[in-house]
Scaffold this motif. Structure first.
Motif, PDB file in Angstrom:
ATOM      1  N   LYS A 179       0.860  -1.174   0.000  1.00  0.00           N
ATOM      2  CA  LYS A 179       0.000   0.000   0.000  1.00  0.00           C
ATOM      3  C   LYS A 179       0.898   1.226   0.000  1.00  0.00           C
ATOM      4  N   THR A 180       0.412   2.268  -0.596  1.00  0.00           N
ATOM      5  CA  THR A 180       1.158   3.516  -0.659  1.00  0.00           C
ATOM      6  C   THR A 180       1.159   4.174   0.712  1.00  0.00           C
ATOM      7  N   SER A 207       4.313   2.179   6.298  1.00  0.00           N
ATOM      8  CA  SER A 207       4.567   1.472   5.058  1.00  0.00           C
ATOM      9  C   SER A 207       4.213   0.011   5.278  1.00  0.00           C
TER      10      SER A 207
END
Length: 94
Positions: free
Chosen positions: A39-40, A68
């Motif tokens: 995931k961003t 993160s």
């Protein structure tokens, strides 16, 4: 760069689609027989930041969290292995 001490999980035999392991939709990238799910990262203000800012005289809000999250999934024969690269735990891995 520091040393990485990975934890490697052997997924349950009934896991046939690693995408279903995750509660949320993650981006993915496949290379060399491995899939990276991630995931961003984003910057979030902690829930308690407003309390601190309202009660202490600060020039600005210095409180920002960033998380993160990434998992490398490798298929060996008919089984999957997962290597999480974060502090979060995966719900279905055992």
């Amino acid at each position: 760069m520091g040393t990485i001490k990975p934890t490697i999980y052997l997924l349950k035999e009934d896991v046939t689609d690693p995408k279903k392991l995750f509660k949320q939709s993650l981006k993915s990238k496949e290379e060399n027989g491995c899939t990276l799910y991630y995931k961003t990262s984003g910057k979030n203000t902690p829930d308690w930041a407003d309390f601190v800012i309202d009660n202490f005289q600060l020039d600005s809000n210095p409180f920002r969290n960033s998380s993160s999250y990434a998992v490398v999934v490798i298929k060996v024969k008919n089984r999957y292995f997962a290597i999480p690269l974060s502090e979060e735990k995966l719900s279905r891995i055992s």
